[in-house]
Design a protein around this motif. Structure first.
Motif, PDB file in Angstrom:
ATOM      1  N   UNK A   1       0.844  -1.188   0.000  1.00  0.00           N
ATOM      2  CA  UNK A   1       0.000   0.000   0.000  1.00  0.00           C
ATOM      3  C   UNK A   1       0.883   1.243   0.000  1.00  0.00           C
ATOM      4  N   UNK A   2       0.509   2.209  -0.836  1.00  0.00           N
ATOM      5  CA  UNK A   2       1.237   3.475  -0.936  1.00  0.00           C
ATOM      6  C   UNK A   2       0.247   4.623  -0.739  1.00  0.00           C
ATOM      7  N   UNK A   3       0.547   5.506   0.219  1.00  0.00           N
ATOM      8  CA  UNK A   3      -0.312   6.661   0.494  1.00  0.00           C
ATOM      9  C   UNK A   3       0.584   7.876   0.681  1.00  0.00           C
ATOM     10  N   UNK A   4       0.202   8.975   0.029  1.00  0.00           N
ATOM     11  CA  UNK A   4       0.849  10.260   0.266  1.00  0.00           C
ATOM     12  C   UNK A   4      -0.265  11.266   0.502  1.00  0.00           C
ATOM     13  N   UNK A   5      -0.457  11.632   1.765  1.00  0.00           N
ATOM     14  CA  UNK A   5      -1.501  12.572   2.146  1.00  0.00           C
ATOM     15  C   UNK A   5      -0.859  13.947   2.320  1.00  0.00           C
ATOM     16  N   UNK A   6      -1.292  14.900   1.521  1.00  0.00           N
ATOM     17  CA  UNK A   6      -0.774  16.262   1.572  1.00  0.00           C
ATOM     18  C   UNK A   6      -1.662  17.079   2.502  1.00  0.00           C
ATOM     19  N   UNK A   7      -1.051  17.673   3.506  1.00  0.00           N
ATOM     20  CA  UNK A   7      -1.791  18.505   4.455  1.00  0.00           C
ATOM     21  C   UNK A   7      -1.543  19.965   4.077  1.00  0.00           C
ATOM     22  N   UNK A   8      -2.622  20.667   3.737  1.00  0.00           N
ATOM     23  CA  UNK A   8      -2.523  22.054   3.303  1.00  0.00           C
ATOM     24  C   UNK A   8      -2.499  23.033   4.471  1.00  0.00           C
ATOM     25  N   UNK A   9      -2.947  22.596   5.613  1.00  0.00           N
ATOM     26  CA  UNK A   9      -2.957  23.431   6.807  1.00  0.00           C
ATOM     27  C   UNK A   9      -1.512  23.697   7.223  1.00  0.00           C
ATOM     28  N   UNK A  10      -1.143  24.947   7.403  1.00  0.00           N
ATOM     29  CA  UNK A  10       0.264  25.304   7.600  1.00  0.00           C
ATOM     30  C   UNK A  10       0.735  25.267   9.056  1.00  0.00           C
ATOM     31  N   UNK A  11      -0.153  25.416  10.016  1.00  0.00           N
ATOM     32  CA  UNK A  11       0.243  25.415  11.421  1.00  0.00           C
ATOM     33  C   UNK A  11       0.370  23.979  11.932  1.00  0.00           C
ATOM     34  N   UNK A  12       1.090  23.781  13.032  1.00  0.00           N
ATOM     35  CA  UNK A  12       1.166  22.432  13.627  1.00  0.00           C
ATOM     36  C   UNK A  12      -0.227  21.951  14.041  1.00  0.00           C
ATOM     37  N   UNK A  13      -0.487  20.676  13.811  1.00  0.00           N
ATOM     38  CA  UNK A  13      -1.792  20.089  14.152  1.00  0.00           C
ATOM     39  C   UNK A  13      -1.619  19.279  15.420  1.00  0.00           C
ATOM     40  N   UNK A  14      -2.316  19.691  16.481  1.00  0.00           N
ATOM     41  CA  UNK A  14      -2.206  18.996  17.761  1.00  0.00           C
ATOM     42  C   UNK A  14      -3.546  18.462  18.246  1.00  0.00           C
ATOM     43  N   UNK A  15      -4.498  18.317  17.332  1.00  0.00           N
ATOM     44  CA  UNK A  15      -5.797  17.722  17.644  1.00  0.00           C
ATOM     45  C   UNK A  15      -6.078  16.664  16.578  1.00  0.00           C
ATOM     46  N   UNK A  16      -5.710  15.413  16.879  1.00  0.00           N
ATOM     47  CA  UNK A  16      -5.815  14.316  15.915  1.00  0.00           C
ATOM     48  C   UNK A  16      -6.558  13.156  16.565  1.00  0.00           C
ATOM     49  N   UNK A  17      -7.637  12.731  15.931  1.00  0.00           N
ATOM     50  CA  UNK A  17      -8.431  11.600  16.416  1.00  0.00           C
ATOM     51  C   UNK A  17      -8.451  10.536  15.314  1.00  0.00           C
ATOM     52  N   UNK A  18      -8.155   9.292  15.675  1.00  0.00           N
ATOM     53  CA  UNK A  18      -8.271   8.159  14.759  1.00  0.00           C
ATOM     54  C   UNK A  18      -9.474   7.320  15.157  1.00  0.00           C
ATOM     55  N   UNK A  19     -10.209   6.850  14.149  1.00  0.00           N
ATOM     56  CA  UNK A  19     -11.278   5.896  14.385  1.00  0.00           C
ATOM     57  C   UNK A  19     -11.030   4.714  13.457  1.00  0.00           C
ATOM     58  N   UNK A  20     -10.840   3.530  14.058  1.00  0.00           N
ATOM     59  CA  UNK A  20     -10.579   2.311  13.310  1.00  0.00           C
ATOM     60  C   UNK A  20     -11.824   1.435  13.357  1.00  0.00           C
ATOM     61  N   UNK A  21     -12.325   1.085  12.191  1.00  0.00           N
ATOM     62  CA  UNK A  21     -13.498   0.225  12.098  1.00  0.00           C
ATOM     63  C   UNK A  21     -13.166  -1.031  11.322  1.00  0.00           C
ATOM     64  N   UNK A  22     -13.715  -2.140  11.767  1.00  0.00           N
ATOM     65  CA  UNK A  22     -13.552  -3.408  11.066  1.00  0.00           C
ATOM     66  C   UNK A  22     -14.924  -3.984  10.769  1.00  0.00           C
ATOM     67  N   UNK A  23     -15.137  -4.407   9.534  1.00  0.00           N
ATOM     68  CA  UNK A  23     -16.424  -4.925   9.097  1.00  0.00           C
ATOM     69  C   UNK A  23     -16.222  -6.265   8.413  1.00  0.00           C
ATOM     70  N   UNK A  24     -17.051  -7.232   8.758  1.00  0.00           N
ATOM     71  CA  UNK A  24     -17.047  -8.526   8.073  1.00  0.00           C
ATOM     72  C   UNK A  24     -18.196  -8.506   7.083  1.00  0.00           C
TER      73      UNK A  24
END
Length: 181
Positions: free
Chosen positions: A56-79
């Protein structure tokens, strides 16, 4: 409450169906930006290698210029069974509060431990750079410990940056006993 149900359900599922499946055969990956003015995906690519293995190859470009210190991950698994999806995993993690303890959460550990070897994700906050995953190998050496039975699955990782859901990455895979020879 949901975590208690998951903690009860997952061991029962393992006991009933076993964990004979050893590998995932990835069929598709989708990356979607929910706010293209904040971030977008320059690369979202799945390459198939020999005998069903993939990277897998991912390149996510973040346009927001200031440091980001509010990051939430949500992981979901579905069968997936026939035309229905049953969610068996729904874990949310505040990356900036628990980033250092990321590997203590057993569900995120399955994903993040191998992912950190192929990316510039380092477990610290704030982030200021683009997110790059360069050739995350899906093979018998990376995600074999995920304790789920054979079948068709969809894994979804949603990311909230600065109190708004910004991205969704979905990986579609089939759990099988072994790769074709």
């Amino acid at each position: 409450m949901k975590n208690h149900i998951l903690n009860l359900f997952l061991p029962i599922l393992i006991i009933l169906y076993g964990t004979d499946g050893k590998v995932f055969r990835v069929s598709k990956m989708e990356c979607r930006s929910l706010d293209p003015s904040f971030t977008y995906f320059e690369t979202c690519k799945l390459t198939r290698r020999e005998n069903g293995r993939s990277s897998l190859y991912v390149n996510q470009v973040i346009l927001y210029k200031d440091p980001i210190n509010d990051i939430i991950f949500n992981l979901g698994g579905f069968k997936t069974v026939k035309n229905r999806r049953f969610q068996f995993l729904n874990e949310t993690l505040d990356y900036c509060v628990l980033g250092q303890l990321l590997l203590a959460n057993r569900y995120f550990r399955f994903l993040m431990t191998p992912l950190m070897r192929f990316s510039n994700i380092n477990g610290t906050c704030p982030i200021q750079q683009h997110i790059i995953v360069n050739g995350f190998s899906v093979d018998e050496n990376t995600v074999k410990e995920i304790p789920i039975p054979n079948g068709v699955y969809m894994f979804q990782l949603r990311t909230s940056l600065m109190k708004k859901w910004r991205t969704v990455i979905r990986v579609y895979a089939t759990r099988v006993d072994k790769y074709s020879e």
